[in-house]
Write an enzyme that holds these catalytic residues in place. Structure first.
Site, short mmCIF file in Angstrom:
data_model
loop_
_atom_site.label_atom_id
_atom_site.label_comp_id
_atom_site.label_asym_id
_atom_site.label_seq_id
_atom_site.Cartn_x
_atom_site.Cartn_y
_atom_site.Cartn_z
CB CYS A 2 45.78 53.57 66.92
SG CYS A 2 44.11 54.00 66.51
NE ARG A 28 51.54 52.11 64.80
CZ ARG A 28 51.86 50.86 65.11
NH1 ARG A 28 53.09 50.46 64.98
NH2 ARG A 28 50.96 50.01 65.55
CD1 TRP A 75 44.15 55.31 59.80
CD2 TRP A 75 42.78 53.66 60.42
NE1 TRP A 75 43.68 54.71 58.67
CE2 TRP A 75 42.85 53.70 59.01
CE3 TRP A 75 41.97 52.71 61.03
CZ2 TRP A 75 42.14 52.81 58.20
CZ3 TRP A 75 41.25 51.83 60.23
CH2 TRP A 75 41.34 51.88 58.83
CG ASN A 100 46.74 50.26 68.41
OD1 ASN A 100 45.80 50.16 67.63
ND2 ASN A 100 47.97 49.82 68.12
N GLY A 101 43.43 49.58 69.20
CA GLY A 101 42.68 48.32 69.15
C GLY A 101 41.18 48.60 69.17
CD GLU A 485 52.50 44.98 45.56
OE1 GLU A 485 51.45 44.52 46.01
OE2 GLU A 485 53.19 45.80 46.19
CE LYS A 489 52.03 49.03 46.88
NZ LYS A 489 52.43 47.83 47.53
CD GLU A 492 48.85 50.68 48.74
OE1 GLU A 492 48.43 50.65 49.89
OE2 GLU A 492 49.70 49.87 48.30
CG HIS A 508 36.92 34.16 30.16
ND1 HIS A 508 36.19 33.27 29.41
CD2 HIS A 508 38.22 33.78 30.02
CE1 HIS A 508 37.00 32.37 28.86
NE2 HIS A 508 38.24 32.67 29.22
CE LYS A 607 54.71 50.00 56.13
NZ LYS A 607 54.69 49.63 54.71
C1 F6R Z 1 49.88 47.69 50.47
C2 F6R Z 1 50.14 47.37 51.85
C3 F6R Z 1 49.16 46.51 52.58
C4 F6R Z 1 49.89 45.52 53.49
C5 F6R Z 1 48.88 44.73 54.33
C6 F6R Z 1 49.56 43.67 55.18
O1 F6R Z 1 50.89 48.48 49.92
O2 F6R Z 1 51.11 47.79 52.42
O3 F6R Z 1 48.32 45.84 51.69
O4 F6R Z 1 50.65 44.66 52.70
O5 F6R Z 1 48.18 45.61 55.16
O6 F6R Z 1 50.48 44.25 56.04
P1 F6R Z 1 51.62 43.37 56.71
O7 F6R Z 1 52.53 42.92 55.61
O8 F6R Z 1 52.30 44.30 57.67
O9 F6R Z 1 50.95 42.22 57.38
#
Ligand code: F6R
Length: 612
Positions: A2, A28, A75, A100-101, A485, A489, A492, A508, A607
């Site tokens: 949002c 975002r 969102w 937002n929230g 990681e 990536k 997602e 295991h 984001k």
């Molecule tokens: C994955 C990604 C998310 C953020 C997570 C934490 O690519 O971007 O997993 O890492 O939402 O976000 P921040 O770092 O902004 O607290």
């Protein structure tokens, strides 16, 4: 997640700012958008599901024009992705609200308002704000500030809101509790936004609101502001240093691609503090020397990619600084019975600095008497650093792609610098060793640039991945978080199911998944666990699994049937996890391209995660 914008512009049409600002907040994450503008003596609203451009086209067609208005990218949390659920929400044609929230007690509030005769058009929690403010507004003789104040007193949860009234041509009221909101000041124009990227094309002068603030705005700025205790307060105006170019794509096709390629620069900028200033505690704040001297352990709290950087940091903190370090997912920690240790340093890591779970985890730790806190964050003046005793900012620049890339590698630089700093203070790192670490850091951007040259080979692998439905990522020791990681990536942005394991765990359980349809990515640089990793790879080959190995020149791998190898130029010592992150980022990016998914805006994701 949002995005909010709003403006009062004495001499210009507000729609130009609202649509531009919403487009800049698109990163975002959102699924619908809308604006509400005071046009003469009524509020005109335009909302659309889908891209902001659709909503902007509709607003232009309608010829919406006015000097005061609010806008929103939604969102979905409460209620599906539909136009009636999109913001702004309007009550009785009189009050329009963007939010937002999450209002946690919205069901009680909805029942109360229904009993007062209000009907609801949406399934959102936000509509209770609109009706509640309207109710107070009519009761108090149309005082918008007092109406928002009275309404907010009833809400539990997190919110940033912007409110306008159809009969107030000059003022807007905003309130903040737990979600980001800033006010920006132009020439006879005042703006509000969830983050600075929405306003810098118009002005760089900004003031961040604090939790509990309620402010009355007009075209000349903040007319009145009450803090969480109901006291009159002022918020410091700062000049944002964010560059407009960092918000533009330039020659790249996607922000994720741009941000992957920006890493040599972002890492060099972030490392500068240690390269110029040495591994000194003062880099983390003026009181850091004293704080660091008094701690006996570290707890790191974070979410998602930032959590994986914390996991990597644990290896450095324990091996270089010899300080016991514990890493926890923020959303778990905040609801757990924790044994507090006031001598423990609580570190939060966050790109955005606004992640609600991380913020709440920090507050929880503080409520237990854990007063020593350090924030590693990318966004200046965001909530986490403001609540922390110490801070060191990563200097990645604006990260727009939803999938975190340069924020992760720059977080690693800071964690490495912290480990060496603490190691020096605790007598585990001598001058010579510190110089060697400095040299490793100095060389890193150049080594990363070399890895970028492997992009064509990685893109060729990505074509194969694009056809798969599953993938496994393996690593050992400090490279296990890189595998995590890599899997995150890939899943997602391509929607391929991917999981990561420490390679030794394969037998295991996960080995049962391996057959000729299961690509297995292995992070296998030349470190002390390499022989173990090679043995684990045999287990995969023996089951017909196809191996895709990222190794460095010293690892001595040869290609064979079912074993593909890409070699990074040379082993870079302790910083190897940073280097080996680049190939997994590129693999995901190119697999997304091949599958035609939008790497910058993956479905269902946002984001900045400002709700639970
Ligand atoms: C994955 C990604 C998310 C953020 C997570 C934490 O690519 O971007 O997993 O890492 O939402 O976000 P921040 O770092 O902004 O607290």
């Amino acid at each position: 997640m949002c995005g909010i914008v709003g403006a009062i512009r004495a001499h210009h049409n507000v729609v130009d700012f609202l649509t531009d600002g919403l487009k800049r907040l698109e990163y975002r994450g959102y699924d619908s958008s809308g604006i509400a503008v005071q046009t003469g003596n009524k509020i005109t609203r335009v909302r659309r599901v889908g891209r902001v451009q659709l909503m902007e086209n509709a607003a232009r067609e309608k010829g919406v024009h006015g000097h005061i208005g609010i806008g929103h990218t939604r969102w979905a949390t409460h209620g599906g992705v539909t136009e009636p659920n999109a913001h702004p929400h309007i009550s009785g044609g009189l009050i329009a609200v963007v939010h937002n929230g999450i209002i946690e007690n919205f069901e009680e509030e909805r029942a109360r308002l229904q009993s007062l005769g209000y009907t609801f058009e949406s399934q959102t929690d936000t509509e209770v704000i609109a009706h509640s403010v309207k109710h107070e507004y009519e009761r108090n003789g149309h005082n918008l500030f007092a109406a928002v104040e009275a309404a907010c007193a009833r809400f539990h949860g997190a919110y940033a809101i912007g409110v306008i009234a159809d009969d107030n041509h000059k003022e807007m009221v905003v309130a903040r509790m737990g979600c980001p909101l800033l006010v920006a000041f132009g020439n006879e124009e005042t703006f509000i936004a969830s983050d600075v990227s929405a306003v810098i094309a118009f002005t760089r002068n900004i003031a961040c609101l604090d939790d509990g603030d309620i402010a009355l705005l007009n075209a000349n700025g903040i007319e009145k502001l009450l803090d969480k205790n109901g006291q009159a307060a002022e918020r410091k105006v700062k000049v944002s240093e964010l560059s407009l170019a960092s918000l533009e794509l330039g020659p790249y096709s996607h922000f994720m691609q741009k941000e992957i390629h920006e890493q040599p620069r972002a890492i060099a900028d972030t490392a500068e503090v240690f390269l110029d200033g040495g591994f000194e505690p003062e880099n983390f704040g003026t009181t850091a020397r004293e704080v660091f001297a008094g701690i006996d352990s570290i707890k790191i709290l974070a979410c998602g990619t930032s959590y994986y950087s914390a996991l990597t940091g644990k290896y450095w903190l324990e091996s270089i600084a010899k300080i016991p370090t514990d890493v926890e997912i923020a959303s778990e920690y905040r609801y757990r019975d924790v044994i507090a240790n006031p001598k423990q340093l609580v570190i939060t890591i966050s790109q955005s600095g606004e992640t609600l779970d991380t913020m709440e985890a920090l507050k929880y730790a503080q409520s237990l008497g854990q007063t020593h806190s350090l924030s590693i964050c990318n966004v200046l003046e965001s909530a986490l650093p403001r609540e922390s005793e110490l801070v060191l900012y990563t200097r990645a620049g604006a990260e727009i792609g939803v999938a975190s890339t340069k924020a992760f590698t720059t977080q690693l630089v800071v964690l490495f610098g912290l480990a060496v700093t603490l190691g020096k203070m605790r007598g585990h790192v001598g001058e010579e060793q510190a110089r060697a670490y400095t040299e490793e850091l100095r060389q890193l951007p150049g080594s990363i640039q070399h890895v970028m040259n492997l992009e064509p080979q990685i893109a060729a692998w990505a074509q194969k991945f694009a056809e798969k439905s599953n993938a496994l990522f393996l690593g050992r020791g400090i490279h296990y978080p890189v595998a995590l990681e890599g899997a995150l990536k890939l899943k997602e942005i391509t929607y391929i199911h991917a999981e990561a394991y420490p390679a030794g765990e394969l037998k295991h359980g996960p080995l049962a998944l391996v057959d000729e349809n299961m690509p297995v990515v292995v992070i296998a640089p030349h470190d002390k666990l390499l022989d173990k990793v090679k043995a684990n790879m045999q287990e995969v080959s023996a089951r017909g699994g196809e191996l895709f190995v990222f190794a460095d020149l010293d690892s001595n791998f040869t290609e064979s049937e079912g074993v593909h190898v890409i070699r990074t130029p040379r082993h870079v010592g302790d910083l190897s996890p940073i280097l080996h992150t680049i190939p997994v980022q590129l693999l995901s990016y190119h697999a997304a391209l091949a599958r035609g998914t939008d790497g910058d805006k993956p479905r269902n994701l946002a984001k900045s995660v400002t709700v639970e």
